[in-house]
Design an enzyme around this catalytic site. Structure first.
Site, PDB file in Angstrom:
ATOM      1  N   TRP A   1       0.835  -1.204   0.000  1.00 38.95           N
ATOM      2  CA  TRP A   1       0.000   0.000   0.000  1.00 38.95           C
ATOM      3  C   TRP A   1       0.862   1.243   0.000  1.00 38.95           C
ATOM      4  O   TRP A   1       0.556   2.214  -0.700  1.00 38.95           O
ATOM      5  CB  TRP A   1      -0.976  -0.007   1.176  1.00 38.95           C
ATOM      6  CG  TRP A   1      -1.971  -1.128   1.096  1.00 38.95           C
ATOM      7  CD1 TRP A   1      -2.139  -2.143   1.989  1.00 38.95           C
ATOM      8  CD2 TRP A   1      -2.947  -1.365   0.063  1.00 38.95           C
ATOM      9  NE1 TRP A   1      -3.148  -2.977   1.577  1.00 38.95           N
ATOM     10  CE2 TRP A   1      -3.659  -2.536   0.407  1.00 38.95           C
ATOM     11  CE3 TRP A   1      -3.282  -0.696  -1.123  1.00 38.95           C
ATOM     12  CZ2 TRP A   1      -4.678  -3.047  -0.393  1.00 38.95           C
ATOM     13  CZ3 TRP A   1      -4.301  -1.199  -1.915  1.00 38.95           C
ATOM     14  CH2 TRP A   1      -4.991  -2.367  -1.552  1.00 38.95           C
TER      15      TRP A   1
ATOM     16  N   ASP B   1      -1.865   6.720   6.167  1.00 35.73           N
ATOM     17  CA  ASP B   1      -2.876   5.758   5.730  1.00 35.73           C
ATOM     18  C   ASP B   1      -3.154   4.836   6.919  1.00 35.73           C
ATOM     19  O   ASP B   1      -2.325   4.017   7.280  1.00 35.73           O
ATOM     20  CB  ASP B   1      -2.337   4.971   4.532  1.00 35.73           C
ATOM     21  CG  ASP B   1      -3.305   3.892   4.044  1.00 35.73           C
ATOM     22  OD1 ASP B   1      -4.385   3.721   4.643  1.00 35.73           O
ATOM     23  OD2 ASP B   1      -2.959   3.218   3.036  1.00 35.73           O
TER      24      ASP B   1
ATOM     25  N   LYS C   1     -12.175  -1.917   6.721  1.00 37.28           N
ATOM     26  CA  LYS C   1     -11.366  -2.768   7.585  1.00 37.28           C
ATOM     27  C   LYS C   1     -11.857  -2.706   9.034  1.00 37.28           C
ATOM     28  O   LYS C   1     -11.990  -3.726   9.682  1.00 37.28           O
ATOM     29  CB  LYS C   1      -9.886  -2.381   7.535  1.00 37.28           C
ATOM     30  CG  LYS C   1      -9.314  -2.164   6.131  1.00 37.28           C
ATOM     31  CD  LYS C   1      -9.113  -3.452   5.376  1.00 37.28           C
ATOM     32  CE  LYS C   1      -8.830  -3.284   3.891  1.00 37.28           C
ATOM     33  NZ  LYS C   1      -7.763  -2.377   3.499  1.00 37.28           N
TER      34      LYS C   1
HETATM   35  C1  LIG Z   1      -7.172  -1.967   2.105  1.00 34.32           C
HETATM   36  C2  LIG Z   1      -6.127  -0.922   2.160  1.00 34.32           C
HETATM   37  C3  LIG Z   1      -6.010   0.077   1.178  1.00 34.32           C
HETATM   38  C4  LIG Z   1      -6.896   0.122  -0.051  1.00 34.32           C
HETATM   39  O1  LIG Z   1      -8.136   0.603   0.274  1.00 34.32           O
HETATM   40  P1  LIG Z   1      -9.251   0.839  -0.854  1.00 34.32           P
HETATM   41  O2  LIG Z   1     -10.350   1.462  -0.049  1.00 34.32           O
HETATM   42  O3  LIG Z   1      -9.588  -0.492  -1.431  1.00 34.32           O
HETATM   43  O4  LIG Z   1      -8.694   1.763  -1.875  1.00 34.32           O
HETATM   44  C5  LIG Z   1      -5.040   1.032   1.329  1.00 34.32           C
HETATM   45  N1  LIG Z   1      -4.209   1.012   2.382  1.00 34.32           N
HETATM   46  C6  LIG Z   1      -4.278   0.076   3.335  1.00 34.32           C
HETATM   47  C7  LIG Z   1      -3.332   0.115   4.483  1.00 34.32           C
HETATM   48  C8  LIG Z   1      -5.241  -0.920   3.259  1.00 34.32           C
HETATM   49  O5  LIG Z   1      -5.320  -1.859   4.210  1.00 34.32           O
END
Ligand SMILES: *Cc1c(COP(=O)(O)O)cnc(C)c1O
Length: 355
Positions: free
Chosen positions: A101, A168, A192
């Site tokens: 990511w 993030d 998540k």
């Molecule tokens: C799942 C995830 C993403 C991607 O998220 P989307 O909403 O599918 O774009 C980005 N960063 C992390 C750390 C993730 O776990």
């Protein structure tokens, strides 16, 4: 029978939230209408939105100089949107590469300014969080990925810097308390630990905005969404509603301090078994282990399918590892009860005993 859901995302939410959300699909708030068919300008929806925002502010203790937004496009859109809004062409942002990511975030940000990759754990397949690197004070911001969903590592301490952190937090937001002041911008895809897919939470310190020259498309400008309270265009009403229900649930649990203690107990239980059980081993440095996503492999490739089969037959779902790590990954988000982790640990023991 309801399964123990260890999926990494979309992921488990509280059972009470599923039930309340399904009732709202038939009749929301006694309106004689489904939540799926009401206007995003209706007072009933506005009340949902405002409650969600105020729960976020309360649970995370967000100071007044920050804004909370619900956007669309996933965390993946924040990879470019953050850089587009914050980074001038001739300026430099620092990025730490701790997994797929963050690598994607770096790739997108490169289109908008200079990227200084301060550290990476790629050479060891992202099994640890880099530490002790130098952070130049002239960086516009420092981008981190707090929890590496795929590789199972998590920051236990933030780097010591006065540079605003852009983070993030898709897979560990609301799992632990945060000192929000350390961050210029936090973003998290909801699916998540917060709600269903379809909405992304953004927390932003207002004074970092409005400092780039480039033309930003209206929909991609944070200022648009601040001015319009996340309803410049039609917001994802139902996902925001489910987030609000999950936040209510979290508050009723006792808030983030209580959930953090529960998360630590769940993680300890599972990691202790991974370390004890002769059939399995962890994949990451112990000090950097994620409380949300535990990654582990078997000590013999022949065990892999057999263990997944045993999980299948014992109502344990979603433990197959990501293809880039292999083996297994057990995600233990806020809504997971420790009973589910006990069930997984019992199956791991049973697997070892049967050999
Ligand atoms: C799942 C995830 C993403 C991607 O998220 P989307 O909403 O599918 O774009 C980005 N960063 C992390 C750390 C993730 O776990």
């Amino acid at each position: 029978m309801k399964k123990h859901n260890f999926s990494s995302g979309p992921a488990i939410l509280p059972q009470s939230v599923f039930e309340e959300a399904s009732n709202a699909c038939v009749d929301f708030a006694g309106m004689g209408l489904s939540i799926l068919e009401i206007s995003h300008r209706s007072p009933e929806y506005v009340a949902v939105y405002e409650e969600a925002i105020s729960l976020i502010i309360e649970l995370l203790q967000i100071p007044d100089d920050y804004e909370v937004l619900f956007l669309t496009g996933g965390a993946s859109s924040q990879f470019f949107m953050s850089a587009m809004n914050l980074l001038e062409k001739n300026e430099t942002a620092g990025y730490v590469d701790t997994g797929s990511w963050s690598a994607k975030a770096i790739k997108e940000a490169q289109n908008f300014g200079h990227i200084n990759m301060l550290a990476s754990s790629k050479e060891k397949n992202y099994t640890y969080i880099p530490k002790g690197y130098t952070i130049p004070s002239n960086l516009k911001y420092l981008h981190l990925t707090s929890n590496n969903t795929i590789f199972g590592t998590q920051y236990k301490e933030w780097p010591d810097t006065s540079v605003p952190i852009v983070c993030d937090m898709s897979s560990d937001i609301f799992s632990q308390e945060l000192d929000i002041q350390r961050f210029g911008l936090i973003y998290a895809g909801a699916q998540k630990n917060l709600g269903p897919a379809g909405v992304t939470l953004v927390i932003i310190r207002k004074d970092i905005l409005g400092k780039v020259e480039r033309v930003i498309p209206t929909m991609l400008d944070y200022k648009t969404h601040i001015a319009k309270k996340s309803a410049f265009n039609t917001p994802p009403v139902f996902p925001i509603y489910v987030c609000m229900l999950t936040l209510r649930w979290l508050k009723a649990q006792g808030g983030i301090g209580v959930i953090k203690t529960k998360n630590a107990a769940k993680a300890k239980l599972l990691y202790d078994e991974i370390d004890r059980n002769s059939c399995f081993q962890g994949t990451t440095d112990k000090g950097d282990r994620s409380t949300m996503n535990a990654t582990f492999v078997s000590t013999n490739a022949d065990y892999d399918q057999a263990f997944l089969d045993l999980c299948n037959s014992t109502n344990i779902s979603g433990v197959k590892g990501h293809r880039s790590v292999g083996g297994f990954r057990a995600s233990m988000y806020n809504a997971m009860d420790i009973g589910s982790v006990e069930a997984l640990v019992a199956v791991m023991k049973e697997f070892e005993d049967k050999l």
